[in-house]
Scaffold this motif. Structure first.
Motif, PDB file in Angstrom:
ATOM      1  N   VAL A 267      40.110  84.300  89.835  1.00  0.00           N
ATOM      2  CA  VAL A 267      39.088  84.731  91.585  1.00  0.00           C
ATOM      3  C   VAL A 267      39.432  83.111  91.966  1.00  0.00           C
ATOM      4  CG1 VAL A 267      36.810  84.402  91.997  1.00  0.00           C
ATOM      5  CG2 VAL A 267      37.510  85.046  90.390  1.00  0.00           C
ATOM      6  N   THR A 268      40.006  82.323  92.407  1.00  0.00           N
ATOM      7  CA  THR A 268      40.092  81.239  93.447  1.00  0.00           C
ATOM      8  C   THR A 268      41.240  79.832  93.334  1.00  0.00           C
ATOM      9  OG1 THR A 268      38.416  79.700  92.042  1.00  0.00           O
ATOM     10  CG2 THR A 268      37.659  81.249  94.149  1.00  0.00           C
ATOM     11  N   GLY A 269      41.477  80.149  92.144  1.00  0.00           N
ATOM     12  CA  GLY A 269      42.816  79.473  91.081  1.00  0.00           C
ATOM     13  C   GLY A 269      42.741  78.293  90.924  1.00  0.00           C
ATOM     14  N   TRP A 270      43.342  76.607  90.689  1.00  0.00           N
ATOM     15  CA  TRP A 270      42.739  75.835  89.737  1.00  0.00           C
ATOM     16  C   TRP A 270      43.076  74.564  90.822  1.00  0.00           C
ATOM     17  CZ3 TRP A 270      44.198  76.094  84.358  1.00  0.00           C
ATOM     18  CH2 TRP A 270      44.876  76.999  85.013  1.00  0.00           C
ATOM     19  N   GLN A 271      41.817  74.002  90.969  1.00  0.00           N
ATOM     20  CA  GLN A 271      41.510  72.256  92.045  1.00  0.00           C
ATOM     21  C   GLN A 271      41.438  71.841  90.009  1.00  0.00           C
ATOM     22  OE1 GLN A 271      42.260  72.775  94.497  1.00  0.00           O
ATOM     23  NE2 GLN A 271      42.711  74.999  94.703  1.00  0.00           N
ATOM     24  N   THR A 272      41.891  70.175  89.970  1.00  0.00           N
ATOM     25  CA  THR A 272      41.981  70.201  89.082  1.00  0.00           C
ATOM     26  C   THR A 272      41.305  68.648  88.948  1.00  0.00           C
ATOM     27  OG1 THR A 272      44.148  68.555  89.058  1.00  0.00           O
ATOM     28  CG2 THR A 272      44.592  70.654  88.232  1.00  0.00           C
TER      29      THR A 272
ATOM     30  N   VAL B 132      30.177  83.042  86.764  1.00  0.00           N
ATOM     31  CA  VAL B 132      30.668  84.521  88.075  1.00  0.00           C
ATOM     32  C   VAL B 132      32.573  83.787  88.462  1.00  0.00           C
ATOM     33  CG1 VAL B 132      30.650  85.117  90.766  1.00  0.00           C
ATOM     34  CG2 VAL B 132      27.961  84.553  88.766  1.00  0.00           C
ATOM     35  N   HIS B 133      32.516  83.287  88.586  1.00  0.00           N
ATOM     36  CA  HIS B 133      34.471  83.616  88.628  1.00  0.00           C
ATOM     37  C   HIS B 133      35.477  82.971  87.312  1.00  0.00           C
ATOM     38  CE1 HIS B 133      33.991  81.693  93.186  1.00  0.00           C
ATOM     39  NE2 HIS B 133      33.841  82.972  92.974  1.00  0.00           N
ATOM     40  N   ALA B 134      35.053  82.272  86.647  1.00  0.00           N
ATOM     41  CA  ALA B 134      35.010  82.173  85.303  1.00  0.00           C
ATOM     42  C   ALA B 134      35.774  83.200  84.599  1.00  0.00           C
ATOM     43  CB  ALA B 134      35.695  80.560  84.534  1.00  0.00           C
ATOM     44  N   GLY B 135      34.080  84.134  84.234  1.00  0.00           N
ATOM     45  CA  GLY B 135      33.926  85.259  83.627  1.00  0.00           C
ATOM     46  C   GLY B 135      33.570  85.136  81.686  1.00  0.00           C
TER      47      GLY B 135
ATOM     48  N   VAL C 270      26.085  71.661  86.345  1.00  0.00           N
ATOM     49  CA  VAL C 270      25.269  72.685  87.502  1.00  0.00           C
ATOM     50  C   VAL C 270      26.288  73.913  87.493  1.00  0.00           C
ATOM     51  CG1 VAL C 270      26.166  72.383  89.793  1.00  0.00           C
ATOM     52  CG2 VAL C 270      26.125  70.267  88.463  1.00  0.00           C
ATOM     53  N   ILE C 271      25.421  74.746  87.579  1.00  0.00           N
ATOM     54  CA  ILE C 271      26.049  76.651  86.939  1.00  0.00           C
ATOM     55  C   ILE C 271      25.797  77.049  88.126  1.00  0.00           C
ATOM     56  CG2 ILE C 271      25.248  78.529  85.886  1.00  0.00           C
ATOM     57  CD1 ILE C 271      23.548  76.694  84.085  1.00  0.00           C
ATOM     58  N   HIS C 272      27.337  77.985  88.147  1.00  0.00           N
ATOM     59  CA  HIS C 272      27.307  78.715  89.779  1.00  0.00           C
ATOM     60  C   HIS C 272      25.750  79.908  89.856  1.00  0.00           C
ATOM     61  CE1 HIS C 272      28.906  81.252  93.112  1.00  0.00           C
ATOM     62  NE2 HIS C 272      28.277  81.844  92.659  1.00  0.00           N
ATOM     63  N   PHE C 273      24.889  79.457  90.618  1.00  0.00           N
ATOM     64  CA  PHE C 273      23.760  80.533  89.845  1.00  0.00           C
ATOM     65  C   PHE C 273      23.258  81.402  91.397  1.00  0.00           C
ATOM     66  CE2 PHE C 273      18.920  80.947  89.808  1.00  0.00           C
ATOM     67  CZ  PHE C 273      19.532  81.712  88.726  1.00  0.00           C
ATOM     68  N   GLY C 274      24.095  82.027  91.612  1.00  0.00           N
ATOM     69  CA  GLY C 274      24.360  82.554  92.453  1.00  0.00           C
ATOM     70  C   GLY C 274      25.397  84.395  92.411  1.00  0.00           C
ATOM     71  N   THR C 275      25.405  84.857  93.004  1.00  0.00           N
ATOM     72  CA  THR C 275      26.238  85.620  94.170  1.00  0.00           C
ATOM     73  C   THR C 275      27.971  85.487  94.607  1.00  0.00           C
ATOM     74  OG1 THR C 275      25.546  87.168  95.809  1.00  0.00           O
ATOM     75  CG2 THR C 275      25.027  88.160  94.228  1.00  0.00           C
TER      76      THR C 275
ATOM     77  N   THR D 295      31.266  86.753  96.653  1.00  0.00           N
ATOM     78  CA  THR D 295      31.673  88.136  97.660  1.00  0.00           C
ATOM     79  C   THR D 295      33.336  87.843  96.550  1.00  0.00           C
ATOM     80  OG1 THR D 295      31.880  87.095  99.156  1.00  0.00           O
ATOM     81  CG2 THR D 295      30.062  88.491  99.303  1.00  0.00           C
ATOM     82  N   PHE D 296      34.362  87.288  96.854  1.00  0.00           N
ATOM     83  CA  PHE D 296      35.106  86.630  96.647  1.00  0.00           C
ATOM     84  C   PHE D 296      36.292  87.942  95.611  1.00  0.00           C
ATOM     85  CE2 PHE D 296      35.001  81.712  96.909  1.00  0.00           C
ATOM     86  CZ  PHE D 296      35.315  82.299  98.535  1.00  0.00           C
ATOM     87  N   PRO D 297      37.002  88.636  95.616  1.00  0.00           N
ATOM     88  CA  PRO D 297      37.774  89.144  94.572  1.00  0.00           C
ATOM     89  C   PRO D 297      37.483  88.383  93.345  1.00  0.00           C
ATOM     90  CG  PRO D 297      38.661  88.652  97.265  1.00  0.00           C
ATOM     91  CD  PRO D 297      37.806  88.252  97.313  1.00  0.00           C
ATOM     92  N   GLY D 298      37.111  89.708  92.901  1.00  0.00           N
ATOM     93  CA  GLY D 298      37.308  89.472  91.179  1.00  0.00           C
ATOM     94  C   GLY D 298      36.134  88.662  90.477  1.00  0.00           C
TER      95      GLY D 298
END
Length: 283
Positions: A71-76, A125-128, A151-156, A158-161
């Protein structure tokens, strides 16, 4: 300090343009960075980032690594550690692991913690992947043993994928049951479909916290209208989801104005984050 109060933002994305999958305009969402913050390649300059945070009244900030090529790419983690090195008393960072990329996840988390990470952020959501994926349990055990938050992404998104089904709050039930002393921070506070679920979890379980990234302050009381606002605000942690916001200081002032008293405002803007993330900014 902002208006005499300490200020901590626990959710920033100082991404590198070259490693983003999204186009730059979509990522920035209308934010106009101050001159000199990014270099010609689209990388954040560490010293300029520190100065920018200071200008916004931020005493401590947590930059987020993310390994989500879907979805977003890599931010290491190395990218984030380099930013933190400019001023370790102001800039911190959170680790990120993706079970589709990292095996064993425990080894990768330990590697990022050795670089200085203060938390683990996961992005189902982004990693699947579902938050209760057994492959993630060794990483959660490390967090629990080390006393650092999950910390967990807990929400929608809108990014593709993005796969929003993986933000279902039901997926947290098993994690909370299996890790009895683990602090869990709900990034984006249930954004989209799950505000009530986020509020219920935070009010019912002292290990669960609502993190305000990506939520316009003017809408917060509407989002959580079914719940006791005075109690719920004490379970909140200030965050912005920078860069796609009007401004860190502007958001912080708006959130503070919604708090029922000064003690609660101080907890939301900094106190809860200092306690849960074990941050020690130079105040």
């Amino acid at each position: 300090m902002l208006d005499g109060r300490p200020l901590i933002d626990v959710h920033l994305h100082p991404a590198r343009r070259a490693s983003l999958k999204l186009d730059w305009a979509t990522w920035m969402q209308g934010f106009t960075p101050p001159a000199g913050l990014y270099d010609e390649a689209g990388d954040v300059r560490p010293a300029a980032f520190d100065a920018y945070l200071e200008s916004e009244g931020v005493d401590a900030a947590v930059a987020l690594a993310e390994y989500s090529p879907r979805v977003t790419g890599w931010q290491t983690a190395e990218d984030m550690a380099a930013l933190a090195a400019a001023n370790p008393r102001r800039v911190y960072f959170a680790a990120n692991v993706n079970p589709h990329l990292h095996y064993p996840v425990a080894d990768e988390l330990e590697r990022q913690l050795a670089l200085g990470a203060v938390a683990l952020k996961i992005h189902p959501v982004h990693a699947g992947f579902p938050a209760d994926d057994q492959a993630m349990y060794p990483a959660y055990e490390i967090c629990q043993s080390a006393g650092i938050p999950l910390v967990i992404h807990f929400g929608t998104s809108t990014f593709p994928g993005a796969l929003n089904r993986f933000a279902d709050p039901a997926l947290l039930d098993r994690v909370l049951s299996d890790f009895r002393t683990l602090n869990i921070v709900l990034a984006h506070g249930g954004r989209g479909w799950w505000y009530d679920a986020a509020a219920f979890l935070a009010l019912a379980d002292p290990r669960v916290w609502i993190e305000l990234s990506g939520l316009p302050p003017s809408r917060l009381q509407t989002y959580y209208a079914k719940h006791n606002w005075a109690r719920l605000t004490r379970r909140m942690i200030f965050a912005t989801d920078w860069p796609g916001i009007p401004g860190i200081a502007a958001n912080a002032r708006a959130v503070a104005a919604l708090c029922p008293d000064e003690e609660t405002a101080s907890r939301v803007l900094a106190g809860n984050a200092m306690e849960i993330y074990h941050l020690k900014p130079a105040l």
